[in-house]
Design a protein around this motif. Sequence first.
Motif, mmCIF file in Angstrom:
data_model
loop_
_atom_site.group_PDB
_atom_site.id
_atom_site.type_symbol
_atom_site.label_atom_id
_atom_site.label_comp_id
_atom_site.label_asym_id
_atom_site.label_seq_id
_atom_site.Cartn_x
_atom_site.Cartn_y
_atom_site.Cartn_z
ATOM 1 N N ASP A 1 -5.983 48.312 -20.250
ATOM 2 C CA ASP A 1 -5.254 48.460 -20.845
ATOM 3 C C ASP A 1 -4.463 47.348 -22.047
ATOM 4 O O ASP A 1 -4.796 47.056 -22.722
ATOM 5 C CB ASP A 1 -5.080 49.993 -21.115
ATOM 6 C CG ASP A 1 -5.805 51.068 -20.796
ATOM 7 O OD1 ASP A 1 -6.914 51.165 -20.612
ATOM 8 O OD2 ASP A 1 -4.985 52.343 -20.792
ATOM 9 N N PHE A 2 -3.190 47.190 -21.241
ATOM 10 C CA PHE A 2 -2.551 45.912 -22.179
ATOM 11 C C PHE A 2 -3.170 44.986 -22.681
ATOM 12 O O PHE A 2 -3.226 44.555 -23.710
ATOM 13 C CB PHE A 2 -0.739 46.221 -21.150
ATOM 14 C CG PHE A 2 0.008 45.293 -21.594
ATOM 15 C CD1 PHE A 2 0.822 45.566 -22.970
ATOM 16 C CD2 PHE A 2 -0.176 44.152 -21.359
ATOM 17 C CE1 PHE A 2 1.764 44.381 -23.071
ATOM 18 C CE2 PHE A 2 0.987 42.486 -21.905
ATOM 19 C CZ PHE A 2 1.579 42.919 -22.374
ATOM 20 N N TRP A 3 -3.326 44.705 -21.415
ATOM 21 C CA TRP A 3 -4.493 43.227 -21.577
ATOM 22 C C TRP A 3 -5.244 42.917 -22.257
ATOM 23 O O TRP A 3 -6.119 41.857 -22.743
ATOM 24 C CB TRP A 3 -4.976 42.399 -20.094
ATOM 25 C CG TRP A 3 -3.275 42.057 -19.575
ATOM 26 C CD1 TRP A 3 -2.791 42.596 -18.609
ATOM 27 C CD2 TRP A 3 -2.363 41.574 -20.381
ATOM 28 N NE1 TRP A 3 -1.804 41.875 -18.578
ATOM 29 C CE2 TRP A 3 -0.684 40.961 -19.049
ATOM 30 C CE3 TRP A 3 -2.213 40.618 -21.256
ATOM 31 C CZ2 TRP A 3 -0.591 40.029 -19.402
ATOM 32 C CZ3 TRP A 3 -1.281 39.459 -21.354
ATOM 33 C CH2 TRP A 3 -0.546 39.297 -20.327
ATOM 34 N N ASN B 1 7.211 37.519 -27.068
ATOM 35 C CA ASN B 1 7.738 37.815 -26.466
ATOM 36 C C ASN B 1 7.382 38.887 -25.286
ATOM 37 O O ASN B 1 7.027 40.137 -24.740
ATOM 38 C CB ASN B 1 9.539 38.564 -26.630
ATOM 39 C CG ASN B 1 10.034 38.546 -25.223
ATOM 40 O OD1 ASN B 1 9.700 38.969 -24.305
ATOM 41 N ND2 ASN B 1 11.384 39.490 -25.501
ATOM 42 N N TRP B 2 6.069 38.175 -24.216
ATOM 43 C CA TRP B 2 5.195 38.932 -23.646
ATOM 44 C C TRP B 2 5.959 39.922 -22.085
ATOM 45 O O TRP B 2 5.635 41.360 -22.721
ATOM 46 C CB TRP B 2 4.346 38.405 -22.535
ATOM 47 C CG TRP B 2 3.389 37.145 -24.149
ATOM 48 C CD1 TRP B 2 3.542 35.875 -24.421
ATOM 49 C CD2 TRP B 2 3.021 38.427 -24.564
ATOM 50 N NE1 TRP B 2 1.984 36.009 -25.453
ATOM 51 C CE2 TRP B 2 1.728 36.901 -25.780
ATOM 52 C CE3 TRP B 2 1.980 39.821 -24.522
ATOM 53 C CZ2 TRP B 2 0.548 37.804 -26.112
ATOM 54 C CZ3 TRP B 2 0.695 39.532 -25.096
ATOM 55 C CH2 TRP B 2 0.306 39.019 -25.779
ATOM 56 N N PRO B 3 7.120 39.735 -21.887
ATOM 57 C CA PRO B 3 7.683 40.442 -21.222
ATOM 58 C C PRO B 3 8.482 41.525 -21.806
ATOM 59 O O PRO B 3 7.823 42.704 -20.998
ATOM 60 C CB PRO B 3 9.095 39.623 -20.661
ATOM 61 C CG PRO B 3 8.395 38.285 -20.979
ATOM 62 C CD PRO B 3 7.783 38.269 -21.576
ATOM 63 N N ALA B 4 8.612 41.383 -22.942
ATOM 64 C CA ALA B 4 9.396 43.174 -24.046
ATOM 65 C C ALA B 4 8.496 44.006 -24.348
ATOM 66 O O ALA B 4 7.813 44.768 -23.844
ATOM 67 C CB ALA B 4 9.878 42.126 -24.951
ATOM 68 N N VAL C 1 7.544 47.708 -22.990
ATOM 69 C CA VAL C 1 7.163 48.813 -23.795
ATOM 70 C C VAL C 1 6.092 49.086 -23.261
ATOM 71 O O VAL C 1 5.751 50.356 -23.632
ATOM 72 C CB VAL C 1 7.190 48.421 -25.645
ATOM 73 C CG1 VAL C 1 6.997 48.964 -26.439
ATOM 74 C CG2 VAL C 1 8.796 47.612 -25.528
ATOM 75 N N ALA C 2 4.933 48.462 -23.076
ATOM 76 C CA ALA C 2 3.322 49.237 -22.464
ATOM 77 C C ALA C 2 3.550 49.670 -21.801
ATOM 78 O O ALA C 2 2.736 50.913 -22.082
ATOM 79 C CB ALA C 2 2.698 48.072 -22.984
ATOM 80 N N LEU C 3 3.522 49.889 -20.887
ATOM 81 C CA LEU C 3 3.997 50.273 -19.479
ATOM 82 C C LEU C 3 5.165 51.383 -19.096
ATOM 83 O O LEU C 3 4.666 52.514 -18.932
ATOM 84 C CB LEU C 3 3.991 49.405 -18.579
ATOM 85 C CG LEU C 3 2.733 48.550 -18.400
ATOM 86 C CD1 LEU C 3 2.538 47.853 -19.115
ATOM 87 C CD2 LEU C 3 3.102 48.007 -16.571
ATOM 88 N N ARG C 4 6.304 51.378 -19.844
ATOM 89 C CA ARG C 4 6.977 52.108 -19.102
ATOM 90 C C ARG C 4 7.133 53.420 -20.829
ATOM 91 O O ARG C 4 7.262 54.101 -20.268
ATOM 92 C CB ARG C 4 8.866 51.040 -19.369
ATOM 93 C CG ARG C 4 9.589 52.253 -18.974
ATOM 94 C CD ARG C 4 11.152 52.297 -19.284
ATOM 95 N NE ARG C 4 10.924 51.309 -20.744
ATOM 96 C CZ ARG C 4 11.980 49.996 -20.881
ATOM 97 N NH1 ARG C 4 12.568 49.634 -19.591
ATOM 98 N NH2 ARG C 4 12.236 49.873 -22.357
ATOM 99 N N ASP C 5 7.155 52.604 -21.985
ATOM 100 C CA ASP C 5 7.598 53.575 -22.977
ATOM 101 C C ASP C 5 6.091 54.470 -23.354
ATOM 102 O O ASP C 5 6.091 54.873 -23.984
ATOM 103 C CB ASP C 5 7.876 52.878 -24.137
ATOM 104 C CG ASP C 5 9.444 52.494 -23.709
ATOM 105 O OD1 ASP C 5 10.040 52.811 -22.393
ATOM 106 O OD2 ASP C 5 10.322 51.544 -24.722
#
Length: 67
Positions: free
Chosen positions: A23-25, A5-8, A12-16
């Motif tokens: 960094d995420f990618w 679930n890429w959107p989730a 999580v990566a950006l907000r939490d």
Amino acid sequence: MAHLNWPALYRVALRDLGLSVSDFWSLTPHELTMIYDAQALPGQVLRRSDLEALMAQFPDHHASPKG
């Protein structure tokens, strides 16, 4: 690989976790999971004493044999 679930994961990566987009990618799904688990279970972090015990058990170098 199971459907992710890429959107989730992105939320999580950006907000939490506070990661940047780059960094995420740059992370693999496994690395992202490890980071998230470390944040979700703060009592499971490696303490200094644990690190020192591991370093003593598995040193980075070995003494050279005397000859």
